[in-house]
Design a protein around this motif. Structure first.
Motif, PDB file in Angstrom:
ATOM      1  N   LYS A  89      24.533  -0.067  27.970  1.00 50.49           N
ATOM      2  CA  LYS A  89      25.061  -0.715  29.179  1.00 50.49           C
ATOM      3  C   LYS A  89      23.985  -1.572  29.843  1.00 50.49           C
ATOM      4  O   LYS A  89      24.229  -2.679  30.308  1.00 50.49           O
ATOM      5  CB  LYS A  89      25.572   0.346  30.165  1.00 50.49           C
ATOM      6  CG  LYS A  89      27.031   0.705  30.009  1.00 50.49           C
ATOM      7  CD  LYS A  89      27.895  -0.445  30.516  1.00 50.49           C
ATOM      8  CE  LYS A  89      29.362  -0.063  30.532  1.00 50.49           C
ATOM      9  NZ  LYS A  89      30.193  -1.227  30.980  1.00 50.49           N
ATOM     10  N   TYR A  90      22.776  -1.028  29.868  1.00 53.24           N
ATOM     11  CA  TYR A  90      21.628  -1.715  30.476  1.00 53.24           C
ATOM     12  C   TYR A  90      21.340  -3.026  29.735  1.00 53.24           C
ATOM     13  O   TYR A  90      21.118  -4.076  30.354  1.00 53.24           O
ATOM     14  CB  TYR A  90      20.429  -0.754  30.422  1.00 53.24           C
ATOM     15  CG  TYR A  90      19.064  -1.352  30.645  1.00 53.24           C
ATOM     16  CD1 TYR A  90      18.571  -1.578  31.927  1.00 53.24           C
ATOM     17  CD2 TYR A  90      18.239  -1.663  29.557  1.00 53.24           C
ATOM     18  CE1 TYR A  90      17.293  -2.099  32.120  1.00 53.24           C
ATOM     19  CE2 TYR A  90      16.969  -2.178  29.743  1.00 53.24           C
ATOM     20  CZ  TYR A  90      16.505  -2.396  31.022  1.00 53.24           C
ATOM     21  OH  TYR A  90      15.245  -2.909  31.213  1.00 53.24           O
ATOM     22  N   LEU A  91      21.354  -2.973  28.402  1.00 48.30           N
ATOM     23  CA  LEU A  91      21.041  -4.156  27.603  1.00 48.30           C
ATOM     24  C   LEU A  91      22.122  -5.233  27.701  1.00 48.30           C
ATOM     25  O   LEU A  91      21.821  -6.429  27.610  1.00 48.30           O
ATOM     26  CB  LEU A  91      20.841  -3.758  26.129  1.00 48.30           C
ATOM     27  CG  LEU A  91      19.624  -2.873  25.818  1.00 48.30           C
ATOM     28  CD1 LEU A  91      19.637  -2.423  24.367  1.00 48.30           C
ATOM     29  CD2 LEU A  91      18.322  -3.596  26.140  1.00 48.30           C
ATOM     30  N   SER A  92      23.370  -4.821  27.878  1.00 46.11           N
ATOM     31  CA  SER A  92      24.474  -5.794  27.929  1.00 46.11           C
ATOM     32  C   SER A  92      24.680  -6.389  29.326  1.00 46.11           C
ATOM     33  O   SER A  92      25.462  -7.323  29.490  1.00 46.11           O
ATOM     34  CB  SER A  92      25.774  -5.132  27.448  1.00 46.11           C
ATOM     35  OG  SER A  92      26.127  -4.065  28.321  1.00 46.11           O
ATOM     36  N   ALA A  93      23.972  -5.866  30.331  1.00 41.65           N
ATOM     37  CA  ALA A  93      24.127  -6.356  31.710  1.00 41.65           C
ATOM     38  C   ALA A  93      23.324  -7.641  31.927  1.00 41.65           C
ATOM     39  O   ALA A  93      22.385  -7.952  31.194  1.00 41.65           O
ATOM     40  CB  ALA A  93      23.665  -5.281  32.690  1.00 41.65           C
ATOM     41  N   LYS A  94      23.710  -8.380  32.966  1.00 41.34           N
ATOM     42  CA  LYS A  94      22.975  -9.612  33.317  1.00 41.34           C
ATOM     43  C   LYS A  94      21.594  -9.286  33.882  1.00 41.34           C
ATOM     44  O   LYS A  94      20.645 -10.062  33.717  1.00 41.34           O
ATOM     45  CB  LYS A  94      23.781 -10.419  34.343  1.00 41.34           C
ATOM     46  CG  LYS A  94      25.089 -10.982  33.800  1.00 41.34           C
ATOM     47  CD  LYS A  94      25.872 -11.674  34.902  1.00 41.34           C
ATOM     48  CE  LYS A  94      27.221 -12.167  34.383  1.00 41.34           C
ATOM     49  NZ  LYS A  94      28.059 -12.725  35.474  1.00 41.34           N
ATOM     50  N   SER A  95      21.493  -8.152  34.558  1.00 42.90           N
ATOM     51  CA  SER A  95      20.201  -7.702  35.084  1.00 42.90           C
ATOM     52  C   SER A  95      20.203  -6.180  35.116  1.00 42.90           C
ATOM     53  O   SER A  95      21.258  -5.556  35.239  1.00 42.90           O
ATOM     54  CB  SER A  95      19.956  -8.261  36.494  1.00 42.90           C
ATOM     55  OG  SER A  95      20.942  -7.780  37.399  1.00 42.90           O
ATOM     56  N   GLY A  96      19.022  -5.595  35.001  1.00 46.08           N
ATOM     57  CA  GLY A  96      18.997  -4.133  34.977  1.00 46.08           C
ATOM     58  C   GLY A  96      17.612  -3.569  35.209  1.00 46.08           C
ATOM     59  O   GLY A  96      16.597  -4.252  35.056  1.00 46.08           O
ATOM     60  N   VAL A  97      17.577  -2.285  35.582  1.00 44.53           N
ATOM     61  CA  VAL A  97      16.325  -1.564  35.757  1.00 44.53           C
ATOM     62  C   VAL A  97      16.447  -0.203  35.077  1.00 44.53           C
ATOM     63  O   VAL A  97      17.470   0.476  35.221  1.00 44.53           O
ATOM     64  CB  VAL A  97      15.951  -1.406  37.254  1.00 44.53           C
ATOM     65  CG1 VAL A  97      17.050  -0.675  38.031  1.00 44.53           C
ATOM     66  CG2 VAL A  97      14.620  -0.677  37.423  1.00 44.53           C
TER      67      VAL A  97
END
Length: 655
Positions: A89-97
Motif C-alpha cells: 500500500k505504501y509503495l503504490s501511494a502518491k506519498s508515504g512514510v
C-alpha cells in the motif's frame, strides 16, 4: 531567642509568645514564607498541574485532528505477510512514510522502495539520505519511529511493530506516531494484543479501526526433544542466548567441534549484523550455524531452520529501573521462535527447541499461554513542557524538573508516563556544565548506552566543548578516539571498538541538532564505515579472540599473583566440594553450581562480571585439581604430607 540568623520581626513575635502577648499560631506566616523558599513548587503548583496535564494527548496534534484518517490494523504472528501487505500500500501511494523500530528496518524499506522505482528518502537519528539529485525531499520516506514528522501530510503511513507502544522507555514514540501522523490511511502492523488498546485510543479521536487478520505462511513446530549437546547441531540452526558470555562460550565450543558460526548481538553495528546475516544466509559459505541474542527478533532476514533456546531466562529492567531475571514472555518467545522457517527462506518449515531437556516443557508452556492484551500507551514530556516548568522553577536542576513533572502529571487510564531514568542519568552527568535548558534537554535525549563508560564520558566531553563554543571537528575527534584503531586482539578490544562506534553514532546524532558545533558529519560517517570494517573483521575471527582472552586472562593460573591464585583456588576448591556433595560418588559434575552455592564466592563474582563461564569454571577446577595432585606427588612421599597441608578422608576422586 539568642539566634542572630532570624529576622527581627520573628524575634519580636517569639518574645511576645514567651510573655503571653502573642499566640504560637502567629508564627505560621513566617513558616509559610520559609516553606515557599525551600519548596518553590508551593508557589505555583496550580500552574505546574496545568502544564503537566497529559490527559488528552490527541489534542496535541491539530493537523491530524483536522482530517478524518482511515486506520487499518494488520494483525498476525511473525512471517504472516502482514507487513508485506502494508508496504505494498505504501509503495503504490502518491506519498508515504514508513515508521520502524530499528535503523535496520528503515534501511531495508529505503532500499526496497528505491529498488522498486519509488524514490524514497531515509531519516534516522544519525543519518539523512535524500535521493533527489537536487536535494529535494522525495514523496516517500523511511524513518525510525522517533523521527517521523507529525506535520507533513502523507497519503499512506505505516507504523511497524505497534505493540511496542507499551515499551516502558520508547512507547511514547509509537503513541506520538499513532495519534499524530497526518495521513489519509494509517496502516499498523503488529501483534493482536494491541488491537483493543488501539481501538480505544482511536475512539477518542473519532476514528474507526479496520482489523485484518493474517495467519503464519509456513508451519512451525516445537520439537519433543532438546538439543542437549552441540554435537547434534545441523545446518540452519540458530542458538539464541540472552547474554554475551553465553554467546562467547557457545561460539568457542562450536569452533572446537570444527564448525563455523556467525554471531549477532545487540551492541554490534548495523553493518556488522548485516554482514554476519549475509554470511549465514549464503549457501556457498561454510558457515551454517548462527549464535545470536534476541536481536534477531526483528530487523534481519535470516534463513533459519531451527531455533534453539540456550536458556529461557532473560535479565530485564523493570519500571522502577531494577534488574530482574525472569523467564521470557510469551510475546518474546513467539517473536524469536517465529524466525524459523520463514516464507522467503529455503527452509519452508520451522522447528523450535531448547538446549536443555528441563527447559523444553517450560518453553511449550510459555508458547501456549495467551498474549496479555496491552493496557496502556506511553507518553513523554516535551521540551516545551519542561521549559515552562523551568520558567516557574528557575533554580531547579533538569533531573529534578523531570521528577517534579512526573509527580504532578495526570494521565488517563489508557496512558502511562515512560521511564525517564536514562534521560535523568544524562541530565545528572552534564548538570555542572553551563548550557541553556533547550540545549541541555537535547543532549539528554541523545541515545547512549549508560553501561559504556567511554560513551558516557564522550557525552560529557561533547557537552563541555559545546559550552565553550569550540566546534568538534574531524581532526579533534580523530585525536579523541586515538585514530587509527587496530584490529581487536581479544574480546575486550572488540568491546572497546563497539564503544567507539557508539561514540561516532553520538556525534552524528548531535550533528543534525547542532550542525555548527558538529560540522564534519560526512567525514565522521566515512570514518565509521572504516571502523565497521575493523569490527567485522574482529567478529569474523571472534572464536580466536575468545581463545586468546581465555588463554591470557582466565585459564593461565601461573600468571596470576600469589594472592589472587590462592583466592581463586580456594573458591574453586569450595565450589568443587559443593558440586561433589550434590552428586553420587564418581559421577561427573556437568551442571553449573546453583546461585546459593556461588553466593559471595570469587567464582560467582567472576561469572556475574562476565569474566568466567560455567564451562570455563569446570575447566579451571579440573586444572587446579590436576595441578594439586602433581604438586603433592613432587613434595610428599607416599603415606606422609607436608606441614600445613590439609587432607580429606575418603574424598571421592576428582573428575
Amino acid at each position: 531567642m539568642q539566634s542572630h540568623s532570624l529576622d527581627v520581626d520573628i524575634h519580636i513575635i517569639l518574645n511576645d509568645i514567651c510573655f503571653s502577648a502573642a499566640h504560637v499560631d502567629d508564627l505560621f506566616p513566617f513558616f509559610l514564607r520559609h516553606a515557599k523558599q525551600i519548596f518553590p513548587v508551593l508557589e505555583c503548583k496550580d500552574d505546574l498541574r496545568k502544564i503537566s496535564d497529559l490527559r488528552i494527548p490527541p489534542n496535541w496534534y491539530p493537523e491530524a485532528r483536522a482530517i478524518q484518517r482511515k486506520i487499518i490494523f494488520h494483525s498476525g504472528p511473525t512471517n504472516s505477510g502482514k507487513t508485506y501487505h502494508a508496504i505494498q500500500k505504501y509503495l503504490s501511494a502518491k506519498s508515504g512514510v514508513y515508521c520502524g523500530p530499528l535503523k535496520l528496518l528503515a534501511h531495508e524499506i529505503f532500499e526496497k522502495s528505491n529498488a522498486a522505482g519509488v524514490p524514497c528518502d531515509l531519516v534516522t537519528g544519525e543519518e539523512r539520505v535524500t535521493v533527489g539529485p537536487d536535494g529535494k525531499q522525495a514523496a516517500h520516506v523511511a524513518c525510525t519511529v522517533e523521527m517521523c514528522s507529525v506535520t507533513t501530510p502523507y497519503e499512506v503511513a505505516v507504523i511497524d511493530e505497534i505493540q511496542m507502544i507499551k515499551d516502558p522507555a520508547r512507547g511514547w514514540a509509537w503513541t506520538r506516531a499513532l495519534l499524530g501522523l497526518c495521513a489519509e490511511e494509517v496502516h499498523l502492523c503488529g501483534e493482536s494484543a494491541a488491537i483493543d488498546l488501539v481501538t480505544e485510543l482511536m475512539y477518542t479521536t473519532g476514528e474507526e479501526v479496520e482489523v485484518r487478520n493474517y495467519k503464519r505462511l509456513t508451519p512451525i513446530s516445537v520439537l519433543d526433544h532438546a538439543l542437549e549437546s552441540l554435537d547434534n547441531l545441523r545446518p540452519g540452526d540458530c542458538i539464541v542466548c540472552f547474554n554475551k558470555n553465553d554467546i562467547y562460550s557457545v561460539s568457542r565450543q562450536i569452533e572446537i567441534r570444527g564448525l563455523e558460526s556467525a554471531v549477532i548481538y545487540g551492541s554490534l553495528p548495523p553493518g556488522t549484523k548485516l554482514a554476519q546475516a549475509k554470511k549465514f544466509n549464503d549457501p556457498d559459505d561454510p558457515c551454517k550455524i548462527l549464535v545470536a541474542t534476541d536481536a534477531i527478533g526483528m530487523g534481519l532476514n535470516l534463513s533459519i531452520r531451527r531455533i534453539i533456546f540456550y536458556s529461557l531466562i532473560k535479565p530485564t529492567i523493570n519500571e522502577k529501573g531494577e534488574k530482574e531475571i525472569e523467564p521470557i514472555t510469551t510475546s518474546q518467545a513467539l517473536q524469536i521462535a517465529g524466525r524459523a522457517g520463514r516464507f522467503s527462506s529455503k527452509y519452508k518449515e520451522g522447528e523450535v527447541t531448547t538446549m536443555n531437556r528441563e527447559d523444553l516443557s517450560l518453553l511449550k508452556e510459555i508458547l501456549k499461554r495467551p498474549v496479555n492484551p496491552i493496557k496502556a500507551a506511553g507518553l513523554h514530556p516535551t521540551a516545551e513542557q519542561i521549559e515552562m516548568f523551568a520558567y516557574h522553577l528557575p533554580d531547579t536542576t533538569l533531573s529534578n524538573l523531570i521528577d517534579i513533572f512526573v509527580d504532578f502529571s495526570q494521565v488517563d487510564g489508557q496512558y502511562f508516563v515512560c521511564n525517564m531514568d536514562d534521560f535523568k542519568f544524562s541530565a545528572e552527568l552534564i548538570q555542572h556544565i553551563p548550557l541553556s535548558l533547550r540545549v541541555r534537554y537535547v543532549f539528554c535525549t541523545a541515545p547512549i548506552n549508560k553501561k559504556q563508560p567511554f560513551v558516557c564520558s564522550s557525552l560529557l566531553q561533547f557537552a563541555r566543548q559545546y559550552s565553550r563554543n569550540e566546534p568538534l571537528t574531524f581532526s579533534w575527534l580523530r585525536r579523541y578516539i586515538k585514530w587509527p584503531l587496530l584490529p581487536p586482539k581479544n574480546i575486550k578490544d572488540l568491546m572497546d571498538l563497539e564503544a567507539v562506534h557508539d561514540v561516532l553514532d553520538l556525534y552524528l546524532w548531535l550533528s543534525y541538532r547542532f550542525i555548527d558545533m558538529f560540522p564534519d558529519a560526512n567525514f565522521i560517517r566515512d570514518l565509521q564505515k572504516e571502523l565497521d570494517g575493523i569490527i567485522q573483521e574482529g567478529v569474523h575471527n571472534i572464536t580466536k579472540l575468545i581463545k586468546i582472552s581465555e588463554t591470557h586472562k582466565l585459564l593461565n593460573l601461573e600468571s596470576l599473583s600469589a594472592e589472587n591464585q590462592s583466592r581463586l583456588s580456594g573458591a574453586l576448591k569450595s565450589q568443587a566440594r559443593r558440586m561433589r556433595s550434590t552428586k553420587t560418588l564418581g559421577s561427573k559434575a556437568t551442571e553449573p553450581p546453583t546461585s546459593n552455592a556461588e553466593e559471595k564466592s570469587l567464582a560467582s563474582r567472576l561469572v556475574q562480571q562476565g569474566l568466567l563461564t560455567a564451562d570455563m569454571l569446570k575447566q579451571l577446577e579440573k586444572e587446579w585439581l590436576t595441578q594439586q595432585t602433581e604438586h603433592g606427588k613432587e613434595k610428599t612421599e607416599p603415606g606422609t604430607h607436608s606441614k600445613g597441608t590439609r587432607r580429606k578422608k575418603k574424598e571421592p576422586p576428582s573428575d
